[in-house]
Scaffold this motif. Structure first.
Motif, PDB file in Angstrom:
ATOM      1  N   ARG A 104       0.822  -1.207   0.000  1.00 50.85           N
ATOM      2  CA  ARG A 104       0.000   0.000   0.000  1.00 50.85           C
ATOM      3  C   ARG A 104       0.859   1.260   0.000  1.00 50.85           C
ATOM      4  O   ARG A 104       1.883   1.316   0.668  1.00 50.85           O
ATOM      5  CB  ARG A 104      -0.947   0.009   1.206  1.00 50.85           C
ATOM      6  N   HIS A 105       0.408   2.264  -0.738  1.00 51.28           N
ATOM      7  CA  HIS A 105       1.074   3.566  -0.760  1.00 51.28           C
ATOM      8  C   HIS A 105       1.062   4.162   0.642  1.00 51.28           C
ATOM      9  O   HIS A 105       0.045   4.102   1.332  1.00 51.28           O
ATOM     10  CB  HIS A 105       0.331   4.495  -1.730  1.00 51.28           C
ATOM     11  N   PRO A 106       2.188   4.719   1.102  1.00 51.03           N
ATOM     12  CA  PRO A 106       3.453   4.966   0.392  1.00 51.03           C
ATOM     13  C   PRO A 106       4.537   3.913   0.660  1.00 51.03           C
ATOM     14  O   PRO A 106       5.675   4.095   0.241  1.00 51.03           O
ATOM     15  CB  PRO A 106       3.869   6.315   0.966  1.00 51.03           C
ATOM     16  N   LEU A 107       4.207   2.832   1.344  1.00 47.21           N
ATOM     17  CA  LEU A 107       5.227   1.836   1.667  1.00 47.21           C
ATOM     18  C   LEU A 107       5.666   1.045   0.445  1.00 47.21           C
ATOM     19  O   LEU A 107       6.764   0.494   0.425  1.00 47.21           O
ATOM     20  CB  LEU A 107       4.699   0.880   2.739  1.00 47.21           C
ATOM     21  N   SER A 108       4.818   0.980  -0.579  1.00 48.91           N
ATOM     22  CA  SER A 108       5.125   0.157  -1.744  1.00 48.91           C
ATOM     23  C   SER A 108       6.367   0.626  -2.486  1.00 48.91           C
ATOM     24  O   SER A 108       6.999  -0.153  -3.204  1.00 48.91           O
ATOM     25  CB  SER A 108       3.929   0.136  -2.699  1.00 48.91           C
ATOM     26  N   LYS A 109       6.737   1.880  -2.323  1.00 49.31           N
ATOM     27  CA  LYS A 109       7.942   2.392  -3.007  1.00 49.31           C
ATOM     28  C   LYS A 109       8.930   3.007  -2.011  1.00 49.31           C
ATOM     29  O   LYS A 109       9.787   3.808  -2.374  1.00 49.31           O
ATOM     30  CB  LYS A 109       7.539   3.429  -4.055  1.00 49.31           C
ATOM     31  N   ALA A 110       8.817   2.617  -0.767  1.00 49.03           N
ATOM     32  CA  ALA A 110       9.632   3.223   0.278  1.00 49.03           C
ATOM     33  C   ALA A 110      11.042   2.644   0.320  1.00 49.03           C
ATOM     34  O   ALA A 110      11.273   1.485  -0.026  1.00 49.03           O
ATOM     35  CB  ALA A 110       8.960   3.031   1.633  1.00 49.03           C
ATOM     36  N   ASP A 111      11.974   3.473   0.761  1.00 49.02           N
ATOM     37  CA  ASP A 111      13.343   3.034   1.044  1.00 49.02           C
ATOM     38  C   ASP A 111      13.325   2.496   2.475  1.00 49.02           C
ATOM     39  O   ASP A 111      13.641   3.196   3.429  1.00 49.02           O
ATOM     40  CB  ASP A 111      14.291   4.226   0.921  1.00 49.02           C
ATOM     41  N   LEU A 112      12.920   1.232   2.602  1.00 48.47           N
ATOM     42  CA  LEU A 112      12.566   0.667   3.898  1.00 48.47           C
ATOM     43  C   LEU A 112      13.494  -0.472   4.311  1.00 48.47           C
ATOM     44  O   LEU A 112      13.731  -1.402   3.547  1.00 48.47           O
ATOM     45  CB  LEU A 112      11.123   0.146   3.850  1.00 48.47           C
ATOM     46  N   THR A 113      13.994  -0.371   5.532  1.00 42.39           N
ATOM     47  CA  THR A 113      14.738  -1.454   6.163  1.00 42.39           C
ATOM     48  C   THR A 113      13.879  -2.028   7.279  1.00 42.39           C
ATOM     49  O   THR A 113      13.322  -1.279   8.087  1.00 42.39           O
ATOM     50  CB  THR A 113      16.068  -0.944   6.754  1.00 42.39           C
ATOM     51  N   ILE A 114      13.758  -3.342   7.306  1.00 46.67           N
ATOM     52  CA  ILE A 114      12.964  -4.028   8.325  1.00 46.67           C
ATOM     53  C   ILE A 114      13.921  -4.732   9.279  1.00 46.67           C
ATOM     54  O   ILE A 114      14.745  -5.531   8.855  1.00 46.67           O
ATOM     55  CB  ILE A 114      12.002  -5.037   7.674  1.00 46.67           C
ATOM     56  N   MET A 115      13.791  -4.411  10.565  1.00 47.13           N
ATOM     57  CA  MET A 115      14.691  -5.001  11.562  1.00 47.13           C
ATOM     58  C   MET A 115      13.901  -5.753  12.620  1.00 47.13           C
ATOM     59  O   MET A 115      12.919  -5.247  13.161  1.00 47.13           O
ATOM     60  CB  MET A 115      15.542  -3.921  12.239  1.00 47.13           C
ATOM     61  N   THR A 116      14.350  -6.960  12.932  1.00 52.46           N
ATOM     62  CA  THR A 116      13.745  -7.759  13.985  1.00 52.46           C
ATOM     63  C   THR A 116      14.802  -8.709  14.546  1.00 52.46           C
ATOM     64  O   THR A 116      15.931  -8.752  14.046  1.00 52.46           O
ATOM     65  CB  THR A 116      12.522  -8.520  13.451  1.00 52.46           C
ATOM     66  N   LEU A 117      14.455  -9.447  15.595  1.00 50.09           N
ATOM     67  CA  LEU A 117      15.441 -10.276  16.276  1.00 50.09           C
ATOM     68  C   LEU A 117      15.990 -11.404  15.413  1.00 50.09           C
ATOM     69  O   LEU A 117      17.183 -11.709  15.449  1.00 50.09           O
ATOM     70  CB  LEU A 117      14.826 -10.878  17.546  1.00 50.09           C
ATOM     71  N   ALA A 118      15.110 -12.063  14.663  1.00 52.31           N
ATOM     72  CA  ALA A 118      15.526 -13.251  13.918  1.00 52.31           C
ATOM     73  C   ALA A 118      14.745 -13.336  12.612  1.00 52.31           C
ATOM     74  O   ALA A 118      13.668 -12.740  12.486  1.00 52.31           O
ATOM     75  CB  ALA A 118      15.280 -14.500  14.765  1.00 52.31           C
ATOM     76  N   PRO A 119      15.259 -14.041  11.616  1.00 45.59           N
ATOM     77  CA  PRO A 119      14.568 -14.152  10.331  1.00 45.59           C
ATOM     78  C   PRO A 119      13.147 -14.698  10.471  1.00 45.59           C
ATOM     79  O   PRO A 119      12.895 -15.578  11.302  1.00 45.59           O
ATOM     80  CB  PRO A 119      15.459 -15.128   9.546  1.00 45.59           C
ATOM     81  N   GLU A 120      12.250 -14.166   9.672  1.00 46.90           N
ATOM     82  CA  GLU A 120      10.879 -14.648   9.629  1.00 46.90           C
ATOM     83  C   GLU A 120      10.685 -15.524   8.397  1.00 46.90           C
ATOM     84  O   GLU A 120      11.444 -15.441   7.434  1.00 46.90           O
ATOM     85  CB  GLU A 120       9.914 -13.458   9.609  1.00 46.90           C
ATOM     86  N   LYS A 121       9.639 -16.334   8.421  1.00 45.32           N
ATOM     87  CA  LYS A 121       9.410 -17.247   7.301  1.00 45.32           C
ATOM     88  C   LYS A 121       9.040 -16.493   6.036  1.00 45.32           C
ATOM     89  O   LYS A 121       9.351 -16.941   4.937  1.00 45.32           O
ATOM     90  CB  LYS A 121       8.309 -18.247   7.675  1.00 45.32           C
ATOM     91  N   ARG A 122       8.352 -15.373   6.181  1.00 49.09           N
ATOM     92  CA  ARG A 122       7.959 -14.589   5.013  1.00 49.09           C
ATOM     93  C   ARG A 122       8.801 -13.325   4.958  1.00 49.09           C
ATOM     94  O   ARG A 122       8.757 -12.502   5.865  1.00 49.09           O
ATOM     95  CB  ARG A 122       6.472 -14.219   5.069  1.00 49.09           C
ATOM     96  N   CYS A 123       9.558 -13.173   3.898  1.00 47.84           N
ATOM     97  CA  CYS A 123      10.350 -11.973   3.677  1.00 47.84           C
ATOM     98  C   CYS A 123      10.150 -11.506   2.244  1.00 47.84           C
ATOM     99  O   CYS A 123       9.956 -12.327   1.341  1.00 47.84           O
ATOM    100  CB  CYS A 123      11.835 -12.249   3.927  1.00 47.84           C
ATOM    101  N   TYR A 124      10.210 -10.210   2.023  1.00 52.30           N
ATOM    102  CA  TYR A 124       9.934  -9.634   0.711  1.00 52.30           C
ATOM    103  C   TYR A 124      11.158  -8.903   0.173  1.00 52.30           C
ATOM    104  O   TYR A 124      11.052  -7.867  -0.462  1.00 52.30           O
ATOM    105  CB  TYR A 124       8.709  -8.720   0.803  1.00 52.30           C
ATOM    106  N   TRP A 125      12.325  -9.486   0.403  1.00 55.64           N
ATOM    107  CA  TRP A 125      13.568  -8.893  -0.076  1.00 55.64           C
ATOM    108  C   TRP A 125      13.569  -8.754  -1.591  1.00 55.64           C
ATOM    109  O   TRP A 125      14.166  -7.834  -2.146  1.00 55.64           O
ATOM    110  CB  TRP A 125      14.767  -9.741   0.379  1.00 55.64           C
ATOM    111  N   TYR A 126      12.887  -9.688  -2.268  1.00 53.90           N
ATOM    112  CA  TYR A 126      12.848  -9.668  -3.732  1.00 53.90           C
ATOM    113  C   TYR A 126      12.014  -8.511  -4.268  1.00 53.90           C
ATOM    114  O   TYR A 126      12.000  -8.247  -5.466  1.00 53.90           O
ATOM    115  CB  TYR A 126      12.327 -11.000  -4.274  1.00 53.90           C
ATOM    116  N   GLN A 127      11.326  -7.778  -3.358  1.00 55.65           N
ATOM    117  CA  GLN A 127      10.607  -6.569  -3.764  1.00 55.65           C
ATOM    118  C   GLN A 127      11.404  -5.305  -3.421  1.00 55.65           C
ATOM    119  O   GLN A 127      10.901  -4.199  -3.561  1.00 55.65           O
ATOM    120  CB  GLN A 127       9.237  -6.532  -3.092  1.00 55.65           C
TER     121      GLN A 127
END
Length: 284
Positions: A104-127
């Motif tokens: 959803r706008h404006p996150l769909s084109k955001a320069d966004l870094t996602i930080m959490t304790l450990a890897p999650e099963k669903r990640c959208y790095w390919y986006q």
């Protein structure tokens, strides 16, 4: 489609099929069909701008849905305001890590870094989103690395037992109720001057559920003081059997919560978790 994405999509379809059963069984939070109901409610609330400053929430808003139904539209209202520059963004807690949120706008084109304790099963790095794993209290980011920091219902877990849901690292089973203070100081260090920090936490009469805690008036003030903002805005929302509504801080001073994992705090109001939340925008 990635394997984990395919598995999640199958679960989504199964949950949607269970929606009639969810309705027949009284629309109980966290039962089969609840995810579909929650997702639909959040999408509608975001797209209709249901949460705006100074305006009451719609009647019967979010009955039987946890606090995300308020937090996400509150966040999107703040992000979509005229003249707001998002710049470099950090999601501290990975609460945005859902396709229907990131798309959803404006996150769909955001320069966004996602930080959490450990890897999650669903990640959208390919986006194009970046993922970093670690502790918010001591990051490796440079001073002033971000223009916007978002932390939705995350600080209530910092310093407590995170082995139940978020990591298998036994070192993350803590009992430090003030862990959020170091996180806020770190947020101040890594946010650029004039940057914005958007935070939500469950609120009410202090209580500790081991893996999360309810913030009270004193803790909210401690949180704000740790960031030392040039300015801030603070809003409160309350839940009862009639749904979510705007509230004053005094109105929610004795609010409680329901722990969906232990069943502690269960009432007949169909609360999903918190019965009050504080939403805070802090300017560096």
């Amino acid at each position: 489609m990635h394997v984990d994405g395919l598995v999640f999509r199958i679960k989504e379809i199964a949950d949607a099929v269970a929606l009639p059963v969810y309705v027949l069984r009284g629309r109980q939070p966290w039962s089969f069909g609840y995810y579909t109901r929650k997702k639909s409610s959040i999408q509608t609330a975001i797209d209709t701008a249901a949460v705006q400053p100074g305006r009451p929430l719609p009647d019967a808003f979010g009955i039987g849905v946890d606090e995300r139904v308020v937090e996400y539209p509150w966040l999107f209202d703040r992000l979509r305001r005229d003249g707001v520059q998002l710049g470099r963004m950090l999601d501290a807690g990975s609460t945005l890590n859902h396709e229907y949120i990131l798309g959803r706008h404006p996150l769909s084109k955001a320069d966004l870094t996602i930080m959490t304790l450990a890897p999650e099963k669903r990640c959208y790095w390919y986006q194009g989103y970046s993922y970093v794993f670690g502790d918010f209290r001591k990051t490796k980011f440079e001073d002033g690395a971000f223009d916007t920091i978002i932390s939705i219902s995350t600080l209530e877990h910092v310093g407590l037992d995170n082995t139940m849901l978020y990591t298998n690292d036994p070192a993350k089973s803590e009992t430090n109720k003030h862990g959020f203070v170091d996180a806020m100081r770190e947020f101040r260090r890594i946010i650029a001057p004039g940057g914005r920090c958007l935070i939500t936490v469950p609120y009410g009469r202090y209580d500790n559920f081991n893996w999360f805690q309810l913030f009270d008036r004193k803790m909210i003030q401690t949180l704000i003081d740790a960031f030392a903002p040039s300015s801030f805005e603070l809003e409160f929302f309350a839940y009862d059997k009639n749904g979510w509504r705007r509230a004053s801080q005094a109105d929610v001073a004795d609010a409680t919560a329901f722990d969906p994992h232990s069943g502690r705090g269960r009432l007949d109001d169909r609360a999903g978790c918190a019965r009050a939340i504080a939403c805070i925008e802090l300017i560096r």
